[in-house]
Write a protein that holds these residues in place. Structure first.
Motif, PDB file in Angstrom:
ATOM      1  N   ARG A  11      50.776  35.238  30.555  1.00 33.09           N
ATOM      2  CA  ARG A  11      50.887  33.869  30.050  1.00 33.09           C
ATOM      3  C   ARG A  11      49.652  33.015  30.353  1.00 33.09           C
ATOM      4  NH1 ARG A  11      56.202  30.967  31.506  1.00 33.09           N
ATOM      5  NH2 ARG A  11      56.894  32.495  29.996  1.00 33.09           N
ATOM      6  N   SER A  12      49.135  33.051  31.550  1.00 32.04           N
ATOM      7  CA  SER A  12      48.025  32.171  31.922  1.00 32.04           C
ATOM      8  C   SER A  12      46.648  32.755  31.599  1.00 32.04           C
ATOM      9  CB  SER A  12      48.107  31.837  33.413  1.00 32.04           C
ATOM     10  OG  SER A  12      48.104  33.029  34.175  1.00 32.04           O
ATOM     11  N   ALA A  13      46.600  33.932  31.020  1.00 29.79           N
ATOM     12  CA  ALA A  13      45.302  34.565  30.715  1.00 29.79           C
ATOM     13  C   ALA A  13      44.690  33.989  29.449  1.00 29.79           C
ATOM     14  CB  ALA A  13      45.477  36.069  30.571  1.00 29.79           C
ATOM     15  N   HIS A  14      43.379  33.939  29.447  1.00 31.81           N
ATOM     16  CA  HIS A  14      42.605  33.550  28.273  1.00 31.81           C
ATOM     17  C   HIS A  14      41.696  34.689  27.822  1.00 31.81           C
ATOM     18  CE1 HIS A  14      39.044  31.842  26.255  1.00 31.81           C
ATOM     19  NE2 HIS A  14      39.952  31.124  25.634  1.00 31.81           N
ATOM     20  N   SER A  15      41.241  35.503  28.776  1.00 29.14           N
ATOM     21  CA  SER A  15      40.369  36.625  28.460  1.00 29.14           C
ATOM     22  C   SER A  15      40.679  37.793  29.384  1.00 29.14           C
ATOM     23  CB  SER A  15      38.896  36.219  28.594  1.00 29.14           C
ATOM     24  OG  SER A  15      38.616  35.805  29.911  1.00 29.14           O
ATOM     25  N   THR A  16      40.124  38.944  29.020  1.00 26.40           N
ATOM     26  CA  THR A  16      40.364  40.168  29.779  1.00 26.40           C
ATOM     27  C   THR A  16      39.035  40.858  30.021  1.00 26.40           C
ATOM     28  OG1 THR A  16      42.521  40.413  28.734  1.00 26.40           O
ATOM     29  CG2 THR A  16      41.602  42.361  29.772  1.00 26.40           C
ATOM     30  N   LEU A  17      38.812  41.295  31.242  1.00 24.71           N
ATOM     31  CA  LEU A  17      37.602  42.037  31.591  1.00 24.71           C
ATOM     32  C   LEU A  17      37.998  43.464  31.930  1.00 24.71           C
ATOM     33  CD1 LEU A  17      34.535  41.806  31.956  1.00 24.71           C
ATOM     34  CD2 LEU A  17      34.960  41.257  34.352  1.00 24.71           C
ATOM     35  N   GLU A  18      37.504  44.416  31.135  1.00 28.00           N
ATOM     36  CA  GLU A  18      37.790  45.835  31.342  1.00 28.00           C
ATOM     37  C   GLU A  18      36.614  46.470  32.070  1.00 28.00           C
ATOM     38  OE1 GLU A  18      40.610  46.336  27.394  1.00 28.00           O
ATOM     39  OE2 GLU A  18      38.635  47.299  27.375  1.00 28.00           O
ATOM     40  N   LEU A  19      36.919  47.071  33.218  1.00 25.31           N
ATOM     41  CA  LEU A  19      35.899  47.618  34.107  1.00 25.31           C
ATOM     42  C   LEU A  19      36.109  49.110  34.352  1.00 25.31           C
ATOM     43  CD1 LEU A  19      36.845  44.735  36.284  1.00 25.31           C
ATOM     44  CD2 LEU A  19      34.415  45.079  35.938  1.00 25.31           C
ATOM     45  N   PRO A  20      35.070  49.796  34.841  1.00 26.90           N
ATOM     46  CA  PRO A  20      35.254  51.195  35.213  1.00 26.90           C
ATOM     47  C   PRO A  20      36.329  51.312  36.296  1.00 26.90           C
ATOM     48  CG  PRO A  20      32.926  50.611  35.232  1.00 26.90           C
ATOM     49  CD  PRO A  20      33.702  49.338  35.059  1.00 26.90           C
ATOM     50  N   VAL A  21      37.089  52.375  36.243  1.00 23.48           N
ATOM     51  CA  VAL A  21      38.149  52.567  37.232  1.00 23.48           C
ATOM     52  C   VAL A  21      37.539  52.596  38.638  1.00 23.48           C
ATOM     53  CG1 VAL A  21      38.219  55.109  37.246  1.00 23.48           C
ATOM     54  CG2 VAL A  21      40.308  53.811  37.612  1.00 23.48           C
ATOM     55  N   GLY A  22      38.183  51.888  39.554  1.00 21.45           N
ATOM     56  CA  GLY A  22      37.719  51.808  40.938  1.00 21.45           C
ATOM     57  C   GLY A  22      36.850  50.596  41.229  1.00 21.45           C
ATOM     58  N   ALA A  23      36.383  49.894  40.198  1.00 22.06           N
ATOM     59  CA  ALA A  23      35.476  48.754  40.400  1.00 22.06           C
ATOM     60  C   ALA A  23      36.147  47.603  41.146  1.00 22.06           C
ATOM     61  CB  ALA A  23      34.923  48.269  39.065  1.00 22.06           C
ATOM     62  N   ILE A  24      37.408  47.331  40.837  1.00 24.31           N
ATOM     63  CA  ILE A  24      38.101  46.209  41.482  1.00 24.31           C
ATOM     64  C   ILE A  24      38.225  46.445  42.986  1.00 24.31           C
ATOM     65  CG2 ILE A  24      40.349  45.056  41.672  1.00 24.31           C
ATOM     66  CD1 ILE A  24      40.523  45.268  38.583  1.00 24.31           C
ATOM     67  N   ARG A  25      38.645  47.617  43.365  1.00 26.34           N
ATOM     68  CA  ARG A  25      38.790  47.937  44.788  1.00 26.34           C
ATOM     69  C   ARG A  25      37.431  47.997  45.490  1.00 26.34           C
ATOM     70  NH1 ARG A  25      43.414  51.635  46.804  1.00 26.34           N
ATOM     71  NH2 ARG A  25      44.275  50.117  45.388  1.00 26.34           N
ATOM     72  N   ARG A  26      36.461  48.635  44.832  1.00 25.25           N
ATOM     73  CA  ARG A  26      35.125  48.813  45.417  1.00 25.25           C
ATOM     74  C   ARG A  26      34.475  47.471  45.732  1.00 25.25           C
ATOM     75  NH1 ARG A  26      33.905  52.484  42.354  1.00 25.25           N
ATOM     76  NH2 ARG A  26      33.101  51.376  40.544  1.00 25.25           N
ATOM     77  N   HIS A  27      34.705  46.460  44.889  1.00 32.42           N
ATOM     78  CA  HIS A  27      34.073  45.162  45.072  1.00 32.42           C
ATOM     79  C   HIS A  27      35.001  44.125  45.708  1.00 32.42           C
ATOM     80  CE1 HIS A  27      30.545  46.600  43.027  1.00 32.42           C
ATOM     81  NE2 HIS A  27      31.288  47.000  42.017  1.00 32.42           N
ATOM     82  N   GLY A  28      36.206  44.540  46.088  1.00 34.97           N
ATOM     83  CA  GLY A  28      37.132  43.650  46.787  1.00 34.97           C
ATOM     84  C   GLY A  28      37.587  42.460  45.964  1.00 34.97           C
ATOM     85  N   ILE A  29      37.724  42.649  44.655  1.00 38.08           N
ATOM     86  CA  ILE A  29      38.134  41.557  43.772  1.00 38.08           C
ATOM     87  C   ILE A  29      39.634  41.319  43.924  1.00 38.08           C
ATOM     88  CG2 ILE A  29      38.275  40.798  41.372  1.00 38.08           C
ATOM     89  CD1 ILE A  29      35.811  42.690  40.884  1.00 38.08           C
ATOM     90  N   GLN A  30      40.016  40.038  44.003  1.00 33.64           N
ATOM     91  CA  GLN A  30      41.413  39.671  44.203  1.00 33.64           C
ATOM     92  C   GLN A  30      41.818  38.555  43.242  1.00 33.64           C
ATOM     93  OE1 GLN A  30      41.482  38.460  48.300  1.00 33.64           O
ATOM     94  NE2 GLN A  30      41.564  40.556  49.035  1.00 33.64           N
TER      95      GLN A  30
END
Length: 116
Positions: A86-105
């Motif tokens: 509901r609150s999203a406006h855009s979506t960022l698709e990244l290589p698998v593992g990127a979110i964890r590797r960079h500590g994105i929360q």
């Protein structure tokens, strides 16, 4: 790409490709063989995604209009989908593992220097 956390900014060496037309958003990463480690796809506007005809898993960040992370989906597999956020406006698709590797929360803000 820059990730802004509470009191710091973290530079992430990922080149962002922007998909903001109907065809580029609809096609997204479908039919590509892989997503290189230093690339990502920004879909604008986009509140949900599907993984039909995908060949590889990805990490996904849903962003609000201020580019703040409102939802994270890690290791999203081919032939799956994420219902509308509901609150999203855009979506960022990244290589698998990127979110964890960079500590994105959830709550982090994404800054884009330049978009391809």
């Amino acid at each position: 790409m820059v990730i802004e956390k509470e009191n710091q900014q973290v530079q992430i060496p990922i080149q962002i490709e922007k998909a903001d037309k109907f065809v580029s958003r609809f096609t997204g990463l479908m039919f590509r063989k892989k997503l290189p480690e230093n690339k990502a796809l920004l879909l604008v506007p986009c509140k949900s995604i599907h993984m039909f005809f995908m060949r590889f898993p990805i990490d996904v960040m849903f962003l609000d209009k201020n580019n703040r992370v409102v939802k994270i989906v890690e290791n999203l597999r081919p032939w799956s989908l994420v219902p509308p956020v509901r609150s999203a406006h855009s979506t960022l698709e990244l290589p698998v593992g990127a979110i964890r590797r960079h500590g994105i929360q959830v709550g982090d803000r994404v800054g884009f220097e330049s978009l391809a």
